[in-house]
Design a protein around this motif. Structure first.
Motif, mmCIF file in Angstrom:
data_model
loop_
_atom_site.group_PDB
_atom_site.id
_atom_site.type_symbol
_atom_site.label_atom_id
_atom_site.label_comp_id
_atom_site.label_asym_id
_atom_site.label_seq_id
_atom_site.Cartn_x
_atom_site.Cartn_y
_atom_site.Cartn_z
ATOM 1 N N GLU A 13 0.816 -1.213 0.000
ATOM 2 C CA GLU A 13 0.000 0.000 0.000
ATOM 3 C C GLU A 13 0.853 1.269 0.000
ATOM 4 O OE1 GLU A 13 -3.291 0.600 -0.189
ATOM 5 O OE2 GLU A 13 -3.603 -1.533 -0.586
ATOM 6 N N GLY B 209 4.055 3.093 -3.688
ATOM 7 C CA GLY B 209 4.163 4.255 -4.579
ATOM 8 C C GLY B 209 4.977 5.384 -3.961
ATOM 9 N N ASN C 257 9.118 8.642 -11.234
ATOM 10 C CA ASN C 257 7.765 9.196 -11.338
ATOM 11 C C ASN C 257 6.831 8.252 -12.078
ATOM 12 O OD1 ASN C 257 8.572 11.485 -9.981
ATOM 13 N ND2 ASN C 257 8.822 12.734 -11.828
ATOM 14 N N ARG D 13 3.689 6.460 -10.333
ATOM 15 C CA ARG D 13 2.355 6.764 -10.867
ATOM 16 C C ARG D 13 1.584 5.477 -11.157
ATOM 17 N NH1 ARG D 13 3.838 9.319 -15.166
ATOM 18 N NH2 ARG D 13 4.294 11.228 -14.010
ATOM 19 N N ARG D 14 2.260 4.496 -11.724
ATOM 20 C CA ARG D 14 1.586 3.229 -12.022
ATOM 21 C C ARG D 14 1.199 2.483 -10.750
ATOM 22 N NH1 ARG D 14 5.078 0.774 -17.171
ATOM 23 N NH2 ARG D 14 4.449 2.403 -18.669
ATOM 24 N N LEU E 23 0.506 3.852 -7.845
ATOM 25 C CA LEU E 23 -0.565 4.581 -7.168
ATOM 26 C C LEU E 23 -1.906 4.406 -7.861
ATOM 27 C CD1 LEU E 23 1.362 7.886 -6.371
ATOM 28 C CD2 LEU E 23 0.521 6.213 -4.707
ATOM 29 N N ARG E 24 -1.876 4.019 -9.144
ATOM 30 C CA ARG E 24 -3.116 3.830 -9.880
ATOM 31 C C ARG E 24 -3.703 2.427 -9.722
ATOM 32 N NH1 ARG E 24 -1.679 6.672 -15.713
ATOM 33 N NH2 ARG E 24 -1.873 8.845 -15.028
ATOM 34 N N ARG E 25 -2.979 1.543 -9.043
ATOM 35 C CA ARG E 25 -3.437 0.161 -8.929
ATOM 36 C C ARG E 25 -4.796 0.091 -8.201
ATOM 37 N NH1 ARG E 25 0.769 -3.345 -5.947
ATOM 38 N NH2 ARG E 25 0.561 -1.600 -4.501
#
Length: 221
Positions: free
Chosen positions: A145, A148, A212, A216-217, A219-221
């Motif tokens: 969790e 990111g 970055n 970003r990837r 955090l988008r999960r």
């Protein structure tokens, strides 16, 4: 300008670049792993953590607070005796990598702790309520969790370690920072200095961009 062309043609710039990347990659690999373990321990042993232990937290927190603020050039001299014991020498590349790893470990530990603390407590409590033990909660909830923000923290640490390599010449190391000082600053040749600076900037920008994108990837999960 002629000196710059000579350094480019005889491979010294390439050699210095490889040295810098080698220093940073090894230090981040070792210091990153140790810092992750230390940072996780700081997070889970603090008050309210899944492995709350005041004694362990106080000791670890003291160590991080003690070593992290020491300026790198002073740290080089301060732990030179320890470097001799661990890597067999107090000067040269091995000693430099040892000090870089030492500094990275405590810096990354604090970054990991700060980023893992952004994980909502409710997520951890939900995991515990479903019967997950402390180790499973750490490995399957806490770290994933917070991954990111942790990646962004490692990106920051990578750039900081690149900055530290500029002091390599103090103990006989190489790299772009030492090249800029030796062939640029000391010989009053701004062409060499700025060429090294620009190359360092390119490395930093590429690493920041990669960090970055990965963060970003995640955090988008």
């Amino acid at each position: 300008m002629d000196n710059l062309i000579e350094l480019l043609s005889n491979g010294k710039f390439l050699e210095a670049t490889v040295q810098t990347l080698t220093y940073v990659v090894i230090a981040m690999g070792l210091g990153g792993a140790l810092g992750l373990v230390l940072g996780v321990l700081l997070t889970v042993t603090r008050q309210g953590g899944v492995l709350q232990s005041r004694g362990v937290y106080v000791v670890l927190n003291f160590l991080v607070n003690f070593f992290r603020p020491i300026p790198f050039v002073i740290l080089i001299a301060a732990i030179q005796p320890l470097a001799r014991v661990v890597v067999g020498t107090g000067i040269g590349d091995r000693a430099l990598i040892f000090v870089l790893t030492f500094a990275a470990t405590f810096g990354i530990a604090r970054l990991v702790e700060q980023n893992l603390l952004t994980v909502p407590p409710g997520v951890i409590e939900a995991s515990r309520a479903m019967g997950a033990g402390p180790l499973r909660t750490i490995l399957t909830v806490l770290i994933p969790e917070g991954l990111g923000p942790v990646v962004l923290g490692y990106t920051f640490a990578f750039i900081a370690v690149v900055d530290m390599t500029a002091m390599a010449g103090v103990i006989g190391g190489g790299g772009l920072g030492n090249l800029a000082l030796q062939y640029g600053y000391r010989q009053f040749n701004p062409w060499v200095t700025w060429a090294a600076v620009l190359l360092i900037i390119v490395i930093v920008q590429l690493v920041q961009l990669l960090g970055n994108v990965i963060a970003r990837r995640l955090l988008r999960r």
